[in-house]
Design a protein around this motif. Structure first.
Motif, mmCIF file in Angstrom:
data_model
loop_
_atom_site.group_PDB
_atom_site.id
_atom_site.type_symbol
_atom_site.label_atom_id
_atom_site.label_comp_id
_atom_site.label_asym_id
_atom_site.label_seq_id
_atom_site.Cartn_x
_atom_site.Cartn_y
_atom_site.Cartn_z
ATOM 1 N N GLU A 89 0.824 -1.211 0.000
ATOM 2 C CA GLU A 89 0.000 0.000 0.000
ATOM 3 C C GLU A 89 0.860 1.265 0.000
ATOM 4 O OE1 GLU A 89 -2.667 -0.211 3.340
ATOM 5 O OE2 GLU A 89 -3.494 -2.123 2.677
ATOM 6 N N LYS A 90 1.893 1.291 0.839
ATOM 7 C CA LYS A 90 2.759 2.468 0.909
ATOM 8 C C LYS A 90 3.516 2.669 -0.406
ATOM 9 C CE LYS A 90 2.340 4.204 5.077
ATOM 10 N NZ LYS A 90 2.197 5.607 5.416
ATOM 11 N N ALA A 91 3.969 1.575 -1.008
ATOM 12 C CA ALA A 91 4.658 1.679 -2.294
ATOM 13 C C ALA A 91 3.711 2.224 -3.363
ATOM 14 C CB ALA A 91 5.215 0.317 -2.715
ATOM 15 N N GLN A 92 2.507 1.728 -3.363
ATOM 16 C CA GLN A 92 1.514 2.205 -4.330
ATOM 17 C C GLN A 92 1.202 3.681 -4.101
ATOM 18 O OE1 GLN A 92 -2.231 0.119 -4.226
ATOM 19 N NE2 GLN A 92 -2.869 0.944 -6.185
ATOM 20 N N ASN A 93 1.044 4.082 -2.856
ATOM 21 C CA ASN A 93 0.791 5.497 -2.550
ATOM 22 C C ASN A 93 1.949 6.369 -3.016
ATOM 23 O OD1 ASN A 93 -1.672 4.892 -1.396
ATOM 24 N ND2 ASN A 93 -0.885 4.901 0.692
ATOM 25 N N TYR A 94 3.163 5.905 -2.798
ATOM 26 C CA TYR A 94 4.341 6.643 -3.267
ATOM 27 C C TYR A 94 4.293 6.800 -4.790
ATOM 28 C CZ TYR A 94 9.037 7.504 -4.931
ATOM 29 O OH TYR A 94 10.107 8.019 -5.614
ATOM 30 N N GLN A 95 4.027 5.689 -5.492
ATOM 31 C CA GLN A 95 4.001 5.733 -6.953
ATOM 32 C C GLN A 95 2.916 6.674 -7.468
ATOM 33 O OE1 GLN A 95 3.569 1.521 -7.606
ATOM 34 N NE2 GLN A 95 5.773 1.234 -7.893
ATOM 35 N N ARG A 96 1.756 6.603 -6.892
ATOM 36 C CA ARG A 96 0.658 7.488 -7.311
ATOM 37 C C ARG A 96 0.997 8.955 -7.058
ATOM 38 N NH1 ARG A 96 -4.213 3.770 -5.036
ATOM 39 N NH2 ARG A 96 -4.374 2.419 -6.873
ATOM 40 N N SER A 97 1.592 9.224 -5.912
ATOM 41 C CA SER A 97 1.982 10.589 -5.565
ATOM 42 C C SER A 97 2.995 11.125 -6.570
ATOM 43 C CB SER A 97 2.560 10.623 -4.150
ATOM 44 O OG SER A 97 3.178 11.839 -3.883
ATOM 45 N N ARG A 98 3.996 10.337 -6.903
ATOM 46 C CA ARG A 98 5.010 10.766 -7.861
ATOM 47 C C ARG A 98 4.395 11.003 -9.234
ATOM 48 N NH1 ARG A 98 9.259 12.629 -5.060
ATOM 49 N NH2 ARG A 98 10.720 12.172 -6.707
ATOM 50 N N SER A 99 3.487 10.124 -9.623
ATOM 51 C CA SER A 99 2.839 10.254 -10.930
ATOM 52 C C SER A 99 1.998 11.526 -10.996
ATOM 53 C CB SER A 99 1.973 9.022 -11.208
ATOM 54 O OG SER A 99 1.283 9.179 -12.416
ATOM 55 N N SER A 100 1.213 11.761 -9.956
ATOM 56 C CA SER A 100 0.338 12.941 -9.973
ATOM 57 C C SER A 100 1.140 14.246 -9.853
ATOM 58 C CB SER A 100 -0.715 12.861 -8.869
ATOM 59 O OG SER A 100 -0.133 12.974 -7.595
ATOM 60 N N ASP A 101 2.309 14.190 -9.214
ATOM 61 C CA ASP A 101 3.157 15.383 -9.087
ATOM 62 C C ASP A 101 4.096 15.560 -10.274
ATOM 63 O OD1 ASP A 101 1.974 15.821 -6.641
ATOM 64 O OD2 ASP A 101 3.672 15.063 -5.466
ATOM 65 N N GLY A 102 4.102 14.592 -11.193
ATOM 66 C CA GLY A 102 4.983 14.673 -12.353
ATOM 67 C C GLY A 102 6.448 14.519 -12.007
ATOM 68 N N LYS A 103 6.739 13.813 -10.922
ATOM 69 C CA LYS A 103 8.123 13.618 -10.488
ATOM 70 C C LYS A 103 8.580 12.198 -10.817
ATOM 71 C CE LYS A 103 7.859 16.992 -6.776
ATOM 72 N NZ LYS A 103 7.922 17.214 -5.346
ATOM 73 N N PRO A 104 9.883 11.989 -10.945
ATOM 74 C CA PRO A 104 10.383 10.648 -11.257
ATOM 75 C C PRO A 104 10.066 9.647 -10.145
ATOM 76 C CG PRO A 104 12.199 12.247 -11.137
ATOM 77 C CD PRO A 104 10.935 12.980 -10.839
ATOM 78 N N ASP A 105 9.736 8.452 -10.557
ATOM 79 C CA ASP A 105 9.426 7.357 -9.635
ATOM 80 C C ASP A 105 10.720 6.590 -9.360
ATOM 81 O OD1 ASP A 105 8.526 5.113 -8.303
ATOM 82 O OD2 ASP A 105 7.084 4.527 -9.843
ATOM 83 N N ARG A 106 11.176 6.605 -8.106
ATOM 84 C CA ARG A 106 12.408 5.900 -7.729
ATOM 85 C C ARG A 106 12.114 4.562 -7.073
ATOM 86 N NH1 ARG A 106 15.914 7.819 -4.319
ATOM 87 N NH2 ARG A 106 14.638 9.206 -3.112
ATOM 88 N N SER A 107 10.930 4.036 -7.258
ATOM 89 C CA SER A 107 10.566 2.771 -6.648
ATOM 90 C C SER A 107 10.698 1.613 -7.623
ATOM 91 C CB SER A 107 9.121 2.837 -6.146
ATOM 92 O OG SER A 107 8.217 2.855 -7.225
ATOM 93 N N LYS A 108 10.691 0.442 -7.054
ATOM 94 C CA LYS A 108 10.556 -0.785 -7.818
ATOM 95 C C LYS A 108 9.590 -1.639 -7.008
ATOM 96 C CE LYS A 108 12.867 -4.919 -9.397
ATOM 97 N NZ LYS A 108 14.033 -5.764 -9.150
ATOM 98 N N ALA A 109 8.359 -1.581 -7.394
ATOM 99 C CA ALA A 109 7.307 -2.315 -6.691
ATOM 100 C C ALA A 109 6.094 -2.354 -7.599
ATOM 101 C CB ALA A 109 6.955 -1.638 -5.366
ATOM 102 N N GLY A 110 5.246 -3.305 -7.371
ATOM 103 C CA GLY A 110 4.013 -3.306 -8.154
ATOM 104 C C GLY A 110 3.948 -4.502 -9.076
ATOM 105 N N PRO A 111 3.395 -4.344 -10.237
ATOM 106 C CA PRO A 111 2.930 -3.092 -10.842
ATOM 107 C C PRO A 111 1.595 -2.648 -10.284
ATOM 108 C CG PRO A 111 2.463 -4.903 -12.304
ATOM 109 C CD PRO A 111 3.172 -5.486 -11.104
ATOM 110 N N TYR A 112 1.434 -1.368 -10.240
ATOM 111 C CA TYR A 112 0.194 -0.779 -9.760
ATOM 112 C C TYR A 112 -0.389 0.109 -10.849
ATOM 113 C CZ TYR A 112 2.093 -2.305 -5.347
ATOM 114 O OH TYR A 112 2.619 -3.056 -4.352
ATOM 115 N N GLU A 113 -1.662 0.165 -10.907
ATOM 116 C CA GLU A 113 -2.365 1.003 -11.890
ATOM 117 C C GLU A 113 -3.025 2.159 -11.192
ATOM 118 O OE1 GLU A 113 -2.144 0.520 -15.167
ATOM 119 O OE2 GLU A 113 -0.878 -1.180 -14.757
#
Length: 177
Positions: free
Chosen positions: A153-177
């Motif tokens: 859940e935390k990894a997904q929240n991080y990924q969504r936050s980065r996507s919505s802010d237009g910032k690079p995603d430094r994670s490796k988790a998922g895949p999440y949609e």
């Protein structure tokens, strides 16, 4: 003191110095309500690691300040290298062997520490990892409470936050949609 063994902290970025490590250890300890020193700064020797105890107490990790002479043997290594080393730890080493933390080349600039999870080996026998950055102040508390599905859940929240802010995603988790 918490109810879990310490988490290993690998320093894989060459630019992370001892002063920054000490500052980060202290901030993580304070961010966990000073409950315990539950990050162990990895050396290249398992003899330095926290050991299992016979008195029903859990071992502590590294207390700040660590020696000014410390140089990380993991500088320049990958998270996968760290995971392999951690998995080879002797049975008397009292650290979490599924979850660990790491300071990478973005840690100082972004004020983050990577939260990492070792998954089962893939078909070729290599370990698979998932990871994402978290605030230095809360890495310890988050590591203690973000295991299993909470990590997802935390990894997904991080990924969504980065996507919505237009910032690079430094994670490796998922895949999440």
């Amino acid at each position: 003191m918490t109810l879990q063994p310490p988490f290993t902290l690998f320093v894989i970025a060459k630019e992370i110095d001892v002063n920054y490590i000490n500052e980060s250890l202290t901030r993580a300890w304070k961010g966990n309500y000073e409950a315990g020193w539950d990050l162990w700064v990895a050396t290249d020797n398992y003899d330095d690691a926290p050991k299992n105890r016979d008195d029903n107490e859990l071992s502590e990790g590294s207390k700040a300040p660590i020696s000014q002479d410390f140089t990380s043997p993991f500088a320049g290594k990958t998270l996968e290298d760290c995971a392999q080393w951690l998995q080879q730890a002797p049975s008397d080493v009292a650290v979490n062997k599924e979850y660990f933390t790491a300071m990478d080349e973005h840690s100082k600039e972004d004020d983050t520490v990577m939260a990492c999870r070792i998954l089962k080996s893939n078909k070729s026998g290599d370990l698979e990892l998932e990871y994402f950055p978290q605030s230095t102040d809360t890495i310890l508390m988050e590591s203690q409470t973000n295991q299993g599905l909470k990590f997802d859940e935390k990894a997904q929240n991080y990924q969504r936050s980065r996507s919505s802010d237009g910032k690079p995603d430094r994670s490796k988790a998922g895949p999440y949609e």
